[in-house]
Every structure is written in C-alpha cells, then in structure tokens.
Design a protein around this motif. Structure first.
Motif, short mmCIF file in Angstrom:
data_model
loop_
_atom_site.label_atom_id
_atom_site.label_comp_id
_atom_site.label_asym_id
_atom_site.label_seq_id
_atom_site.Cartn_x
_atom_site.Cartn_y
_atom_site.Cartn_z
N ILE A 82 -87.37 35.01 24.38
CA ILE A 82 -87.90 36.28 24.90
C ILE A 82 -87.62 36.25 26.40
CG2 ILE A 82 -89.90 37.80 24.98
CD1 ILE A 82 -89.20 36.95 22.13
N THR A 83 -86.60 36.97 26.85
CA THR A 83 -86.03 36.70 28.16
C THR A 83 -85.81 37.97 28.99
OG1 THR A 83 -84.11 35.66 29.25
CG2 THR A 83 -83.69 36.79 27.16
N GLY A 84 -85.61 37.77 30.26
CA GLY A 84 -85.20 38.85 31.14
C GLY A 84 -83.69 38.95 31.26
N ARG A 85 -82.98 38.06 30.63
CA ARG A 85 -81.53 38.03 30.74
C ARG A 85 -80.87 39.23 30.04
NH1 ARG A 85 -79.18 35.34 34.93
NH2 ARG A 85 -80.03 33.23 35.13
N PRO A 86 -79.59 39.52 30.40
CA PRO A 86 -78.96 40.79 30.02
C PRO A 86 -78.45 40.84 28.59
CG PRO A 86 -77.41 39.47 31.26
CD PRO A 86 -78.72 38.72 31.29
N ALA A 87 -78.13 42.06 28.19
CA ALA A 87 -77.64 42.30 26.83
C ALA A 87 -76.39 41.48 26.52
CB ALA A 87 -77.35 43.79 26.65
N GLY A 88 -75.49 41.36 27.49
CA GLY A 88 -74.28 40.59 27.24
C GLY A 88 -74.56 39.15 26.88
N GLU A 110 -83.51 47.50 52.72
CA GLU A 110 -84.81 47.17 53.30
C GLU A 110 -85.21 45.70 53.18
OE1 GLU A 110 -87.91 49.85 52.00
OE2 GLU A 110 -86.51 51.56 51.93
N VAL A 111 -84.52 44.94 52.35
CA VAL A 111 -84.88 43.52 52.16
C VAL A 111 -83.65 42.66 52.42
CG1 VAL A 111 -85.96 41.81 50.66
CG2 VAL A 111 -86.53 44.23 50.38
N PRO A 112 -83.43 42.27 53.67
CA PRO A 112 -82.28 41.42 53.98
C PRO A 112 -82.30 40.12 53.17
CG PRO A 112 -83.29 42.26 55.99
CD PRO A 112 -84.22 42.61 54.86
N GLY A 113 -81.14 39.75 52.65
CA GLY A 113 -81.03 38.52 51.87
C GLY A 113 -81.13 38.74 50.38
N ALA A 114 -81.69 39.90 49.96
CA ALA A 114 -81.74 40.21 48.53
C ALA A 114 -80.35 40.62 48.06
CB ALA A 114 -82.73 41.33 48.26
N ALA A 115 -80.06 40.37 46.78
CA ALA A 115 -78.75 40.72 46.24
C ALA A 115 -78.90 41.19 44.80
CB ALA A 115 -77.81 39.52 46.28
N ILE A 116 -77.93 41.95 44.35
CA ILE A 116 -77.91 42.33 42.95
C ILE A 116 -77.52 41.10 42.13
CG2 ILE A 116 -76.90 43.88 41.24
CD1 ILE A 116 -78.60 45.19 43.49
N SER A 117 -78.22 40.87 41.04
CA SER A 117 -77.94 39.71 40.21
C SER A 117 -76.49 39.70 39.73
CB SER A 117 -78.88 39.71 39.00
OG SER A 117 -78.48 38.74 38.05
N ALA A 118 -75.93 38.51 39.66
CA ALA A 118 -74.55 38.37 39.18
C ALA A 118 -74.38 38.83 37.74
CB ALA A 118 -74.10 36.91 39.32
N ASP A 119 -75.46 38.89 36.97
CA ASP A 119 -75.34 39.31 35.57
C ASP A 119 -75.60 40.81 35.38
OD1 ASP A 119 -78.12 39.67 35.61
OD2 ASP A 119 -78.55 37.91 34.37
N GLN A 120 -75.70 41.57 36.47
CA GLN A 120 -76.04 42.99 36.37
C GLN A 120 -75.04 43.78 35.54
OE1 GLN A 120 -78.94 44.46 37.54
NE2 GLN A 120 -78.25 46.25 36.40
N HIS A 121 -73.76 43.42 35.61
CA HIS A 121 -72.73 44.15 34.87
C HIS A 121 -72.95 44.11 33.36
CE1 HIS A 121 -70.21 45.00 38.31
NE2 HIS A 121 -70.19 43.73 38.66
N TYR A 122 -73.74 43.16 32.89
CA TYR A 122 -73.93 42.97 31.45
C TYR A 122 -75.28 43.51 30.98
CZ TYR A 122 -70.45 39.79 33.23
OH TYR A 122 -69.38 39.28 33.91
N ARG A 123 -75.94 44.29 31.84
CA ARG A 123 -77.25 44.82 31.52
C ARG A 123 -77.17 46.25 30.98
NH1 ARG A 123 -81.57 41.87 33.26
NH2 ARG A 123 -80.92 39.93 34.26
N GLU A 124 -78.10 46.57 30.09
CA GLU A 124 -78.18 47.90 29.48
C GLU A 124 -79.27 48.77 30.08
OE1 GLU A 124 -76.62 49.54 27.05
OE2 GLU A 124 -75.24 48.04 26.23
N ALA A 125 -80.37 48.17 30.55
CA ALA A 125 -81.53 48.99 30.84
C ALA A 125 -82.22 48.73 32.17
CB ALA A 125 -82.57 48.81 29.71
N ASP A 126 -82.02 47.59 32.80
CA ASP A 126 -82.79 47.31 34.00
C ASP A 126 -81.90 46.96 35.19
OD1 ASP A 126 -81.99 44.68 33.59
OD2 ASP A 126 -84.00 43.84 33.50
N LEU A 127 -82.56 46.81 36.33
CA LEU A 127 -81.91 46.36 37.56
C LEU A 127 -82.50 45.02 37.93
CD1 LEU A 127 -80.15 46.82 40.12
CD2 LEU A 127 -82.13 48.01 41.12
N ALA A 128 -81.64 44.01 38.10
CA ALA A 128 -82.11 42.67 38.42
C ALA A 128 -81.74 42.34 39.85
CB ALA A 128 -81.50 41.65 37.47
N ILE A 129 -82.75 42.01 40.65
CA ILE A 129 -82.54 41.63 42.04
C ILE A 129 -82.70 40.13 42.17
CG2 ILE A 129 -83.31 41.93 44.42
CD1 ILE A 129 -82.08 44.45 43.19
N ASP A 130 -81.67 39.49 42.67
CA ASP A 130 -81.65 38.03 42.82
C ASP A 130 -82.35 37.65 44.12
OD1 ASP A 130 -81.01 35.35 43.04
OD2 ASP A 130 -78.85 35.63 42.86
#
Length: 270
Positions: free
Chosen positions: A53-59, A119-139
């Motif tokens: 049961i995970t937050g990881r992406p659909a891919g 607004e949050v220096p140092g935050a990045a879009i998760s490397a697995d974002q391309h494989y997601r169907e429904a959410d936005l993951a911030i690394d």
C-alpha cells in the motif's frame, strides 16, 4: 507502542492478510533487501495475502503487481489498485476517480507545482512523476539534499491552500484532488480481490508502515506495526501503530513477518 516481539502469539497466528508500505518500510536506504523480498514470498507461500500500500506511481505498481509475490498493490496513496491475474494474463486496474476527472485534476496540479517550485527553494518534482496517474509528488530528500521540517510543512500547506489533499511520506509530499486515501482504496481492493471485509476482519490484518501518510492505516488496524524509523515522526503523525520493530526499513519488516510466520508454524515463544 509495544515491541513487535510482544505481539501475542494468538494475535500473530490469526493473521490472514498483511498490507505494507514500500519506501523505508520494505526498503532500506532506497533499496529492496533480499531478506524483505524473501519475507514477502514466505508470507504468500504460508497462505497470508500480501499487498503493498504505497505512494509510489502507477508505472511502478504495474511492475510490482506483475512480478512480486503479492495479491495486488494500492498505489499513489489510494488513487488506484492493480491486481494481476497470471492464469489469464490480465491486469485489473481500478481507479478512485474516472479518467476525465483525473485529467482535469492533473491540470489543476500544474498550478500547485509552479507555486511549490517558486516558493520552496530546494524542493523538486519527484523523479517518478512521469509514471504517475493522479497525484503530484514533491521530493524533499530522495534525490535532493534533505529539506528541513519547516520546508516540508510549507510544501504541504501550499497543496492545502490550493484545495488539494497532501500527505507526507519519508521522502515525498504527495498531493491530489479527491477524497480517497490509502485506507479507502485498501477497503475496495480487499473486497474486490481478496473477498475480504476489512471492517469485520481488521483484527486478523496487519499493516506495516513508517511515516505520516500511513496514519489512516495505523489508526484503523488495531495490530498495525511500524518499522523503527516511524519513531522519527513522533509528534508529527496523526496516529501511531500498536507495535514497533527494533530495526528500521526492510529489516524491521522482516521482524514483523518472522513474528507472524513463527506463530503460524508453532515456533514462536510466548
């Protein structure tokens, strides 16, 4: 929280189903140890239904459902479940929201994405974002230098200010539009795939997790377990597990699995 070693033998012996987070629960330092994977396989072979049961992406979840010794997987914090039927080579994919709604929500998340990065220096879009169907993951620490608690909280607040749900894992802040979470989709998966009503069977189910986004599961399952790194979130998590392992990550998961397996085989000491 009590030690996993103190879980009563009768409780451990009665377990029929085990749900587990992946990152920093099954994994250690971003890798899946052989012992954790072997524990999944041993549980499955012993007749315990297992599902991540995970937050990881659909891919990722498509591969996990196909290749791991599991009954299925709930992904993106409850956005869907996937379950692979090997006998007829068919993947069952069930989503919490319809295709059109997910497409509209992804457009709304673009505004959130822009705000967070600005607004949050140092935050990045998760490397697995391309494989997601429904959410936005911030690394905030997986592939970037770790951010402080204040920055992580700021990311979560931005999601919420934009009307999204936000959950903090050990590596990401995940945000989405919708009323689902890990527990709601786990309930649906259990009914559809396992033929199990978790409301009536929760005493025979163990969930293993490690971070704040696992709080709905910790709260619902009376015999939920945390790996030792859950202790890092004390005071920042809405619900704590009943039991905690002595080891972190994958080895902590193995500790839980071994308690259940030993009890089922009659090897556990009181």
């Amino acid at each position: 929280m009590r030690a996993v070693a103190d879980m009563p033998i009768e409780t451990a012996r009665s377990v029929t189903t085990l749900f587990a987070d992946i990152d920093d629960t099954l994994t250690t330092d971003g890798r899946l140890p052989a012992a954790a994977y072997a524990a999944l396989e041993a549980l499955s072979e012993a007749g315990v239904s297992v599902a991540p049961i995970t937050g990881r992406p659909a891919g990722w979840c498509d591969m996990i459902a196909r290749m791991w010794p599991v009954a299925g997987v709930v992904g993106e914090n409850g956005a869907f479940y996937f379950s692979y039927h090997a006998s007829d080579r068919r993947m069952r994919r069930v989503f919490a929201t319809p295709d059109q709604q997910r497409a509209e929500n992804r457009l709304r998340l673009e505004r959130v994405r822009a705000r967070i990065l600005a607004e949050v220096p140092g935050a990045a879009i998760s490397a697995d974002q391309h494989y997601r169907e429904a959410d936005l993951a911030i690394d905030f620490c997986e592939d970037v230098p770790p951010l402080g608690a204040g920055e992580v909280d700021r990311i979560k607040r931005i999601f919420e200010e934009e009307g999204a749900v936000a959950k903090v894992s050990s590596i990401h802040v995940n945000g989405w539009f919708g009323s689902y979470d890990k527990l709601t989709m786990t309930r649906r998966f259990a009914i559809d795939v396992l033929g199990l009503d978790i409301d009536g069977a929760k005493d025979r189910i163990v969930f293993v997790g490690d971070s704040p986004n696992d709080a709905p599961m910790f709260s619902f399952f009376p015999n939920a377990c945390g790996v030792a790194n859950v202790l890092k979130f004390l005071g920042r998590i809405d619900a704590e597990p009943a039991y905690v392992a002595s080891a972190e990550g994958g080895q902590g998961f193995v500790e839980v699995a071994e308690r259940i397996l030993a009890a089922r085989s009659g090897r556990a000491a009181a």
